[in-house]
Motif scaffolding. Structure first.
Motif, PDB file in Angstrom:
ATOM      1  N   ILE A 139       0.834  -1.206   0.000  1.00 62.45           N
ATOM      2  CA  ILE A 139       0.000   0.000   0.000  1.00 62.45           C
ATOM      3  C   ILE A 139       0.865   1.251   0.000  1.00 62.45           C
ATOM      4  O   ILE A 139       2.033   1.218   0.388  1.00 62.45           O
ATOM      5  CB  ILE A 139      -0.964   0.039   1.215  1.00 62.45           C
ATOM      6  CG1 ILE A 139      -0.200  -0.054   2.535  1.00 62.45           C
ATOM      7  CG2 ILE A 139      -2.012  -1.052   1.104  1.00 62.45           C
ATOM      8  CD1 ILE A 139      -1.076   0.165   3.762  1.00 62.45           C
ATOM      9  N   SER A 140       0.271   2.357  -0.428  1.00 64.16           N
ATOM     10  CA  SER A 140       0.980   3.628  -0.460  1.00 64.16           C
ATOM     11  C   SER A 140       1.004   4.253   0.933  1.00 64.16           C
ATOM     12  O   SER A 140       0.231   3.889   1.824  1.00 64.16           O
ATOM     13  CB  SER A 140       0.299   4.581  -1.442  1.00 64.16           C
ATOM     14  OG  SER A 140      -1.021   4.880  -0.993  1.00 64.16           O
ATOM     15  N   GLN A 141       1.872   5.218   1.112  1.00 65.17           N
ATOM     16  CA  GLN A 141       1.996   5.893   2.401  1.00 65.17           C
ATOM     17  C   GLN A 141       0.711   6.628   2.760  1.00 65.17           C
ATOM     18  O   GLN A 141       0.256   6.586   3.906  1.00 65.17           O
ATOM     19  CB  GLN A 141       3.177   6.866   2.369  1.00 65.17           C
ATOM     20  CG  GLN A 141       3.508   7.478   3.721  1.00 65.17           C
ATOM     21  CD  GLN A 141       4.798   8.280   3.686  1.00 65.17           C
ATOM     22  OE1 GLN A 141       5.312   8.609   2.632  1.00 65.17           O
ATOM     23  NE2 GLN A 141       5.339   8.594   4.846  1.00 65.17           N
ATOM     24  N   ALA A 142       0.103   7.281   1.781  1.00 65.77           N
ATOM     25  CA  ALA A 142      -1.134   8.019   2.034  1.00 65.77           C
ATOM     26  C   ALA A 142      -2.254   7.078   2.467  1.00 65.77           C
ATOM     27  O   ALA A 142      -3.033   7.387   3.373  1.00 65.77           O
ATOM     28  CB  ALA A 142      -1.549   8.799   0.784  1.00 65.77           C
ATOM     29  N   GLU A 143      -2.339   5.908   1.831  1.00 68.72           N
ATOM     30  CA  GLU A 143      -3.394   4.952   2.171  1.00 68.72           C
ATOM     31  C   GLU A 143      -3.153   4.356   3.557  1.00 68.72           C
ATOM     32  O   GLU A 143      -4.103   4.158   4.327  1.00 68.72           O
ATOM     33  CB  GLU A 143      -3.466   3.844   1.121  1.00 68.72           C
ATOM     34  CG  GLU A 143      -4.580   2.827   1.351  1.00 68.72           C
ATOM     35  CD  GLU A 143      -5.976   3.414   1.297  1.00 68.72           C
ATOM     36  OE1 GLU A 143      -6.903   2.783   1.867  1.00 68.72           O
ATOM     37  OE2 GLU A 143      -6.161   4.492   0.690  1.00 68.72           O
ATOM     38  N   GLN A 144      -1.909   4.067   3.900  1.00 70.18           N
ATOM     39  CA  GLN A 144      -1.643   3.546   5.236  1.00 70.18           C
ATOM     40  C   GLN A 144      -2.036   4.565   6.306  1.00 70.18           C
ATOM     41  O   GLN A 144      -2.662   4.207   7.324  1.00 70.18           O
ATOM     42  CB  GLN A 144      -0.168   3.173   5.406  1.00 70.18           C
ATOM     43  CG  GLN A 144       0.092   2.517   6.768  1.00 70.18           C
ATOM     44  CD  GLN A 144       1.559   2.295   7.065  1.00 70.18           C
ATOM     45  OE1 GLN A 144       2.380   3.207   6.904  1.00 70.18           O
ATOM     46  NE2 GLN A 144       1.910   1.100   7.508  1.00 70.18           N
ATOM     47  N   LYS A 145      -1.687   5.809   6.089  1.00 74.49           N
ATOM     48  CA  LYS A 145      -2.031   6.857   7.048  1.00 74.49           C
ATOM     49  C   LYS A 145      -3.531   6.930   7.249  1.00 74.49           C
ATOM     50  O   LYS A 145      -4.025   7.006   8.388  1.00 74.49           O
ATOM     51  CB  LYS A 145      -1.498   8.202   6.559  1.00 74.49           C
ATOM     52  CG  LYS A 145      -1.755   9.350   7.519  1.00 74.49           C
ATOM     53  CD  LYS A 145      -1.138  10.650   7.001  1.00 74.49           C
ATOM     54  CE  LYS A 145      -1.403  11.793   7.979  1.00 74.49           C
ATOM     55  NZ  LYS A 145      -0.803  13.068   7.492  1.00 74.49           N
ATOM     56  N   LYS A 146      -4.293   6.878   6.165  1.00 73.67           N
ATOM     57  CA  LYS A 146      -5.756   6.936   6.241  1.00 73.67           C
ATOM     58  C   LYS A 146      -6.316   5.752   7.021  1.00 73.67           C
ATOM     59  O   LYS A 146      -7.187   5.912   7.892  1.00 73.67           O
ATOM     60  CB  LYS A 146      -6.339   6.964   4.831  1.00 73.67           C
ATOM     61  CG  LYS A 146      -7.860   6.920   4.757  1.00 73.67           C
ATOM     62  CD  LYS A 146      -8.334   6.936   3.320  1.00 73.67           C
ATOM     63  CE  LYS A 146      -9.846   6.829   3.255  1.00 73.67           C
ATOM     64  NZ  LYS A 146     -10.357   5.547   3.814  1.00 73.67           N
TER      65      LYS A 146
END
Length: 268
Positions: free
Chosen positions: A159-166
């Motif tokens: 997963i991307s960093q933005a998706e993990q943060k979300k």
């Protein structure tokens, strides 16, 4: 710097699937999984599926859909906690061996011995010597498993960093997901680059002919689940397979290749 990060996240976006199509496709694939189970029980097969990935990558949800309609007698999910003092005084693989599949069993590891290549490496929970020994010996260990007749599949949900943060933020807000929270979650985003480097080293040193890595782009949970199940079904023999149904999207599920580190197919 931000511009590069945005580009990488955009390159990592997976195709979308509507709710109706997702439910119908998942139902059809779960029927195929029941066919598969009937076949490997009859043939005394042993199937082992390893799911790895960052915190929030979707391992739990994927496993839930795989086992939802399978016989619990022949299906096991292994999700080991932190090692005990006794575990730390034994051969590293020893705590995993009792959980390997017997004849007619389908076992899924929600994280596995690759904890040593990931969280233990990044968070400093193991020594450099322990890490090096693991990386040198795990290909031989897995080769032994495959030679013994175990059908081994290694999936990495990326997963991307933005998706993990979300997703980690959503966990904190959802009272039904509190059990997923751990002190490690709070460190996951801080150590993003470290986990990326550890992932890349893991792929480079443990992607082998007998036990290759398969990458699943998992920013869209539903698309990832559908395509991982398709890939697994496509690679296993069983009677009555719907071959058109089980063809995965090669943009979502693909064998690891060194070129993917710079092509945008993997999250930076």
């Amino acid at each position: 710097m931000n511009k590069k990060s945005n580009h990488d996240d955009a390159a990592h976006v997976a195709p979308h699937i509507g709710k109706k199509e997702y439910k119908e496709t998942l139902h059809a694939l779960q029927i195929e999984l029941v066919k598969l189970q009937r076949h490997f029980i009859k043939c005394n097969d042993r199937i082992l599926v390893i799911l790895e990935g960052r915190d929030g990558a979707g391992k739990d949800g994927t496993i839930k859909r795989i086992i939802q309609h399978l016989s619990p007698r022949e299906t096991r999910v292994v999700a080991l906690g932190r090692p005990s003092d006794r575990d730390r005084g034994t051969w590293y693989f020893q705590r995993y061996v009792p959980h390997l599949p017997a004849c007619q069993e389908f076992v899924l590891f929600n994280r596995s011995w690759y904890n040593r290549a990931g969280v233990e490496r990044v968070m400093g929970f193991c020594s450099e010597a322990d890490y090096d020994e693991f990386m040198e010996t795990v290909p031989d260990f897995e080769h032994m498993l495959v030679r013994s007749g175990i059908k081994l599949f290694k999936y990495y949900l990326d997963i991307s960093q933005a998706e993990q943060k979300k997703r980690l933020q959503d966990r904190r807000k959802d009272p039904l997901k509190q059990w997923k929270m751990s002190p490690i979650d709070a460190e996951a985003l801080k150590h993003w680059a470290g986990y990326s480097q550890a992932r890349n080293e893991m792929f480079a040193r443990t992607h082998t002919l007998s036990a290759p890595w398969t990458v699943v782009r998992a920013d869209n949970k539903e698309v990832a689940r559908i395509n991982l199940i398709k890939d697994l079904l496509m690679r296993l023999h069983y009677d009555g397979k719907d071959r058109d149904l089980v063809l995965p999207n090669p943009e979502v599920v693909f064998a690891y290749d060194e070129a993917h580190l710079t092509s945008g197919m993997l999250a930076k």
